[in-house]
Design a protein around this motif. Structure first.
Motif, short mmCIF file in Angstrom:
data_model
loop_
_atom_site.label_atom_id
_atom_site.label_comp_id
_atom_site.label_asym_id
_atom_site.label_seq_id
_atom_site.Cartn_x
_atom_site.Cartn_y
_atom_site.Cartn_z
N GLY A 119 0.85 -1.18 0.00
CA GLY A 119 0.00 0.00 0.00
C GLY A 119 0.89 1.23 0.00
N ARG A 120 0.35 2.33 0.41
CA ARG A 120 1.15 3.56 0.49
C ARG A 120 1.28 3.98 1.94
NH1 ARG A 120 0.91 7.83 -4.39
NH2 ARG A 120 1.17 6.38 -6.10
N ARG A 121 1.32 3.02 2.82
CA ARG A 121 1.46 3.30 4.25
C ARG A 121 2.94 3.32 4.61
NH1 ARG A 121 -1.91 -0.66 3.50
NH2 ARG A 121 -0.51 -2.21 4.35
N PRO A 122 3.53 4.50 4.85
CA PRO A 122 4.95 4.54 5.22
C PRO A 122 5.23 3.59 6.39
CG PRO A 122 4.15 6.76 4.83
CD PRO A 122 2.94 5.84 4.81
N SER A 130 5.33 0.25 6.01
CA SER A 130 4.96 -1.11 5.59
C SER A 130 6.17 -1.72 4.89
CB SER A 130 3.78 -1.08 4.62
OG SER A 130 2.63 -0.58 5.24
N SER A 176 7.65 0.81 2.17
CA SER A 176 6.87 1.96 1.73
C SER A 176 7.33 3.19 2.52
CB SER A 176 5.38 1.72 1.97
OG SER A 176 4.64 2.83 1.54
N THR A 188 7.19 7.78 2.34
CA THR A 188 6.29 8.84 1.90
C THR A 188 6.33 9.08 0.39
OG1 THR A 188 6.59 9.90 4.03
CG2 THR A 188 5.62 11.24 2.29
#
Length: 191
Positions: free
Chosen positions: A25-28, A30, A68, A70
């Protein structure tokens, strides 16, 4: 029924060099780790230099982490592979191994990093995939010696006869005669 064909600039999901980022995902923060063994490519995509390279078909061991952040997906890890080449001094075949660290940021589309860097400065996440082949290639090639040696003290070849110095007697030498004296020598030996 249509068959998927990757378009230029888009990663081929079937390639062993391509990793999907959807799970991140785009969850910093992860993160996922992967270990893969990939067969070294043949010409023209050979992994190495003219003097030393990973032989085509040899295994390349990838141990990478996708994280992941930012601005994209940060790839880090190690690459290991066997090498074959030719000694720059004596021209004997040689074998070695390479182990290098890889680290690269793949920018998300439409991120600040994507908008402020040129295409050739930084790789991109494309269709939620990253292709690490160029990153691995760059790291391996930069780690290779430009003039590989079979051993650090290789004496090389005799410049006069071309024989391997390691195989020659310690007193091996060649008589060198100043060409200006050659005519006199010929005259004296004729008498």
């Amino acid at each position: 029924m249509s068959t998927h064909h990757p378009t230029p600039g888009h990663p081929d999901p079937a390639s062993p060099w391509v990793f999907g980022t959807r799970e991140l995902g785009r969850r910093p923060g992860s993160m996922r780790t992967y270990q893969r063994t990939i067969s070294a490519p043949a010409e023209p995509a050979r992994l190495g230099l003219d003097t030393i390279a990973v032989p085509a078909g040899e295994p390349i061991e990838l141990d990478v982490r996708l994280e992941s952040v930012t601005e994209g997906v940060y790839i880090s890890g190690t690459v290991q592979a066997a090498l074959t080449g030719e000694c720059a001094r004596c021209l004997d075949e040689l074998t070695d191994e390479v182990e290098v660290e890889v680290s690269e940021l793949f920018a998300y589309p439409d991120s600040v990093t994507d908008e402020t860097t040129d295409e050739d400065e930084l790789p991109r996440v494309v269709d939620e995939m990253v292709d690490v082949e160029q990153t691995v290639r760059d790291a391996v090639v930069l780690a290779l010696p430009l003039a590989p040696l079979c051993r650090p003290d290789c004496p090389g070849l005799c410049p006069e006869c071309g024989e391997k110095r390691a195989d020659l007697a310690p007193d091996h030498g060649h008589e060198t005669l100043d060409p200006r004296w050659a005519a006199l020598r010929e005259r004296l030996s004729a008498d």
